[in-house]
Motif scaffolding. Structure first.
Motif, PDB file in Angstrom:
ATOM      1  N   ALA A 453       0.824  -1.204   0.000  1.00 41.82           N
ATOM      2  CA  ALA A 453       0.000   0.000   0.000  1.00 41.82           C
ATOM      3  C   ALA A 453       0.854   1.248   0.000  1.00 41.82           C
ATOM      4  O   ALA A 453       1.985   1.266   0.485  1.00 41.82           O
ATOM      5  N   THR A 454       0.283   2.290  -0.608  1.00 40.32           N
ATOM      6  CA  THR A 454       0.783   3.659  -0.471  1.00 40.32           C
ATOM      7  C   THR A 454      -0.399   4.492  -0.005  1.00 40.32           C
ATOM      8  O   THR A 454      -1.461   3.958   0.318  1.00 40.32           O
ATOM      9  N   THR A 455      -0.258   5.788   0.025  1.00 40.11           N
ATOM     10  CA  THR A 455      -1.374   6.628   0.453  1.00 40.11           C
ATOM     11  C   THR A 455      -2.449   6.771  -0.611  1.00 40.11           C
ATOM     12  O   THR A 455      -3.538   7.283  -0.329  1.00 40.11           O
ATOM     13  N   THR A 456      -2.169   6.276  -1.847  1.00 43.02           N
ATOM     14  CA  THR A 456      -3.164   6.373  -2.916  1.00 43.02           C
ATOM     15  C   THR A 456      -3.448   5.050  -3.599  1.00 43.02           C
ATOM     16  O   THR A 456      -4.359   4.973  -4.425  1.00 43.02           O
ATOM     17  N   THR A 457      -2.686   4.002  -3.316  1.00 41.41           N
ATOM     18  CA  THR A 457      -2.917   2.701  -3.951  1.00 41.41           C
ATOM     19  C   THR A 457      -2.931   1.604  -2.897  1.00 41.41           C
ATOM     20  O   THR A 457      -2.199   1.657  -1.902  1.00 41.41           O
ATOM     21  N   ILE A 458      -3.778   0.604  -3.147  1.00 43.69           N
ATOM     22  CA  ILE A 458      -3.874  -0.568  -2.273  1.00 43.69           C
ATOM     23  C   ILE A 458      -3.768  -1.805  -3.153  1.00 43.69           C
ATOM     24  O   ILE A 458      -4.534  -1.965  -4.120  1.00 43.69           O
ATOM     25  N   THR A 459      -2.835  -2.698  -2.836  1.00 34.41           N
ATOM     26  CA  THR A 459      -2.725  -3.978  -3.538  1.00 34.41           C
ATOM     27  C   THR A 459      -3.391  -5.029  -2.680  1.00 34.41           C
ATOM     28  O   THR A 459      -3.008  -5.254  -1.523  1.00 34.41           O
ATOM     29  N   ILE A 460      -4.416  -5.688  -3.253  1.00 35.58           N
ATOM     30  CA  ILE A 460      -5.214  -6.641  -2.477  1.00 35.58           C
ATOM     31  C   ILE A 460      -4.757  -8.068  -2.748  1.00 35.58           C
ATOM     32  O   ILE A 460      -4.046  -8.348  -3.718  1.00 35.58           O
ATOM     33  N   ASP A 461      -5.183  -8.978  -1.874  1.00 38.68           N
ATOM     34  CA  ASP A 461      -4.843 -10.391  -2.009  1.00 38.68           C
ATOM     35  C   ASP A 461      -5.942 -11.114  -2.793  1.00 38.68           C
ATOM     36  O   ASP A 461      -7.047 -10.604  -2.973  1.00 38.68           O
ATOM     37  N   ALA A 462      -5.648 -12.328  -3.244  1.00 37.52           N
ATOM     38  CA  ALA A 462      -6.624 -13.244  -3.848  1.00 37.52           C
ATOM     39  C   ALA A 462      -7.519 -12.542  -4.865  1.00 37.52           C
ATOM     40  O   ALA A 462      -8.751 -12.546  -4.746  1.00 37.52           O
ATOM     41  N   LEU A 463      -6.901 -11.975  -5.883  1.00 32.07           N
ATOM     42  CA  LEU A 463      -7.664 -11.235  -6.882  1.00 32.07           C
ATOM     43  C   LEU A 463      -8.688 -12.119  -7.576  1.00 32.07           C
ATOM     44  O   LEU A 463      -9.811 -11.699  -7.843  1.00 32.07           O
ATOM     45  N   GLU A 464      -8.300 -13.393  -7.889  1.00 29.93           N
ATOM     46  CA  GLU A 464      -9.193 -14.281  -8.636  1.00 29.93           C
ATOM     47  C   GLU A 464     -10.472 -14.591  -7.855  1.00 29.93           C
ATOM     48  O   GLU A 464     -11.543 -14.785  -8.441  1.00 29.93           O
TER      49      GLU A 464
END
Length: 643
Positions: A453-464
């Protein structure tokens, strides 16, 4: 409205003096019953040195003179009452007479003050008028009784009381008395921080008026009259004379939670009369004049303003049922293997009509406000619940209580229970509002843990496995920041597992272009949209299972209920599941033809195939041959063969 009424009062100060003019006393009567004659005065002696006064009772069986012509007229009898201290000689204290006519017994009392410091006191009744020697003149009297009076000079410190003397000619019995009081003065918050002003009290209503933007700095003003339930509860907890002050001090209390509850309780709402007038949301008007168990008294006062007292981390705080933003997020990634367990109340425990009793200040009697739920009556019939509104003197406050009870029974009857780890268990407290994404109920996975994460982006888990909404569905993502606060970002772009936000809503309602700080890796997140939102619950219990696991129980929370209860504003819709929505139609329908040999005969076989629909387990295939009727067949896969 009445003449010859004497009213005196004491207001319960610690240094008040004794009530004057209307003495409080204890009497010790002694029967005498001796007729007093001119030649034989009647004397009695007092040896109790604590006596402050004596009351001499004289009785005339009859006073009348029978004339020779048959007329009956009255007569006059003179007498004296004398006092002698320590054999020092009798002194006349009463010299008077009785004049008139009566055929029945007539009694008269005389109170005589005594000089203190005596050893003995002699009381003598002397007849001055000559004794009657004729049977036609009846005026003999007797010394009936002597009462020893000890005045009560107690000041009754810290007790408010009144002395009321009425003329018995206007009342044939002791009348009912009712008093309107303001009660005990209590502390109220002092001058605010950053020059945010000083609260004042509306003396007519007892409401605390907080300046706009008031910030409590931990100090209080001198005690004054108010009917703010939060300040009354604070006074009960800290007062050493009638409260818990010997066990609880300000250092044991979360004073900021009391002031926050006070500000909400004193906010003006419509008074329900239709005139546009307003009143405080919650007012506490009660006269507690009998001992109560501490737990019961605290809960009664807290209940006036929809609060729950909590003992936590060595201090008492109060959690109020008021509009609150979510303070923690839960999904299957941060709960135990058992997931979320739901339960609801039985229909037998629900009501459709609530009758709320309250004290009506106009009639000065207990009155009843009846609140009905038409939809519940149609479903359950008329099921009445009797409720006593503690400390309530407002009809509309009683009505709001009734509406809150009906709403809770019909719309907040579901509880959820789940286990979680220590990182959430030590943060979440009773009264907190939490958000939940349960894929089993929602029909889609919309929550997990942050990968980066940054203050403007979030990378999430288990996209599928995550059912991401489309951008025109107003998607948002809620995350927990390192300081424990929850912020909500509006999603502007999806790039694989990376979600970009361009507007962030903070807990205080303000907005910014980015999160205050980047969320920690592995912190939970929840995704919401217009067509699928998270569930909201208010925590009611947090129990420690072992050193690292906690069990949380929460009650369903409807964020728009407060406006609905207070002025009937329509409830906003909240979609928490897509399982009951029609599934999207299948796409990419393809048909291929094959020739197969069956029993040495060449046959044509059509193989129908389509793109599966997520969440669907059955499909309905309709087909017809030539101009015949359609034939329907249910299949459990995304293909179908037709010979």
């Amino acid at each position: 409205n009445f003449q010859d009424v004497t009213f005196k009062s004491k207001f319960g100060t610690s240094n008040q003096t004794a009530m004057s003019g209307i003495p409080a006393e204890s009497r010790s009567p002694t029967a005498v019953g001796v007729t007093v004659t001119t030649s034989a005065p009647v004397t009695r002696q007092i040896t109790n040195t604590d006596v402050d006064a004596v009351i001499v009772t004289l009785t005339w069986p009859q006073i009348q003179v029978l004339e020779d012509d048959g007329d009956i007229r009255g007569d006059t009898v003179q007498y004296k009452i004398q006092i002698q201290h320590d054999s020092g000689g009798f002194v006349d204290k009463i010299t008077t007479s009785v004049s008139g006519r009566t055929g029945d017994a007539y009694a008269r009392d005389h109170r005589i003050e005594l000089t203190s410091g005596f050893t003995t006191v002699d009381v003598r009744v002397v007849r001055v008028t000559a004794d009657s020697s004729s049977e036609q003149r009846v005026n003999a009297f007797e010394f009936t009784s002597l009462q020893e009076v000890i005045d009560n000079n107690s000041t009754y410190a810290n007790s408010a009381y009144v002395a009321l003397r009425l003329d018995s000619k206007q009342f044939n019995r002791i009348p009912t008395r009712k008093y309107r009081i303001r009660g005990i003065k209590v502390r109220i918050p002092g001058a605010g921080a950053n020059n945010s002003g000083t609260p004042t009290v509306d003396v007519q209503t007892g409401r605390i008026i907080y300046p706009s933007g008031y910030i409590f700095n931990g100090t209080f003003q001198a005690a004054r009259y108010t009917n703010c339930p939060s300040m009354c509860l604070l006074d009960l907890l800290t007062n050493t004379r009638y409260g818990l002050g010997d066990h609880v001090t300000d250092s044991n209390l979360d004073l900021f939670s009391f002031v926050a509850a006070s500000k909400y309780a004193n906010t003006l709402v419509d008074d329900g009369t239709g005139s546009g007038a307003e009143e405080a949301r919650f007012s506490c008007n009660v006269n507690i004049q009998s001992p109560k168990e501490a737990f019961a008294a605290i809960n009664d006062l807290a209940g006036v303003m929809r609060c729950m007292p909590i003992w936590s981390a060595g201090s008492v705080t109060i959690s109020q049922d008021k509009p609150t933003t979510a303070s923690y997020l839960f999904n299957l990634a941060n709960v135990g293997e058992g997931g979320f367990a739901y339960s609801g109340s039985s229909l037998k425990t629900r009501h459709s009509v609530v009758s709320v009793s309250y004290f009506n200040m106009d009639s000065k009697e207990v009155d009843f406000e009846v609140v009905e739920d038409a939809a519940a009556i149609a479903k359950l019939g008329t099921v009445i619940k009797q409720v006593k509104a503690f400390a309530c003197t407002s009809r509309n406050q009683a009505a709001r209580l009734g509406r809150a009870i009906l709403f809770a029974e019909q719309n907040e009857s579901e509880t959820v229970t789940f286990s979680t780890s220590i990182d959430a268990g030590i943060v979440v407290r009773p009264g907190s509002v939490i958000e939940i994404n349960d894929p089993v109920r929602a029909g889609a996975r919309r929550g997990g843990r942050v990968v980066a994460a940054t203050t403007t982006t979030i990378t999430i888990d288990a996209l599928e496995q995550t059912g991401l909404p489309v951008l025109n569905d107003n998607p948002t993502i809620s995350v927990i920041l390192p300081d424990g606060t929850v912020e909500i970002g509006s999603i502007s772009d999806f790039t694989g597992a990376v979600l970009t936000v361009n507007s962030v809503t903070k807990p205080d309602g303000t907005t910014a272009s980015a999160f205050t700080s980047a969320p920690n890796v592995n912190s939970p997140y929840l995704i919401s949209s217009t067509t699928l939102q998270t569930q909201l619950f208010r925590v009611i219990q947090v129990a420690e299972e072992d050193d690292i696991n906690y069990t949380i129980s929460a009650l369903s929370y409807v964020e728009g209920k407060y406006a609905f209860i207070e002025d009937g504003t329509a409830l906003p819709t909240r979609t928490i599941s897509i399982l009951n929505q029609p599934a999207s139609p299948p796409s990419n329908l393809t048909v291929t033809e094959q020739t197969v040999v069956i029993n040495s005969i060449a046959r044509s076989k059509l193989i129908v195939d389509w793109q599966p629909v997520v969440g669907s387990t059955q499909y309905l295939v309709n087909y017809k041959v030539e101009n015949g009727n359609y034939v329907s067949q249910t299949v459990f896969s995304s293909d179908f063969e037709l010979l």
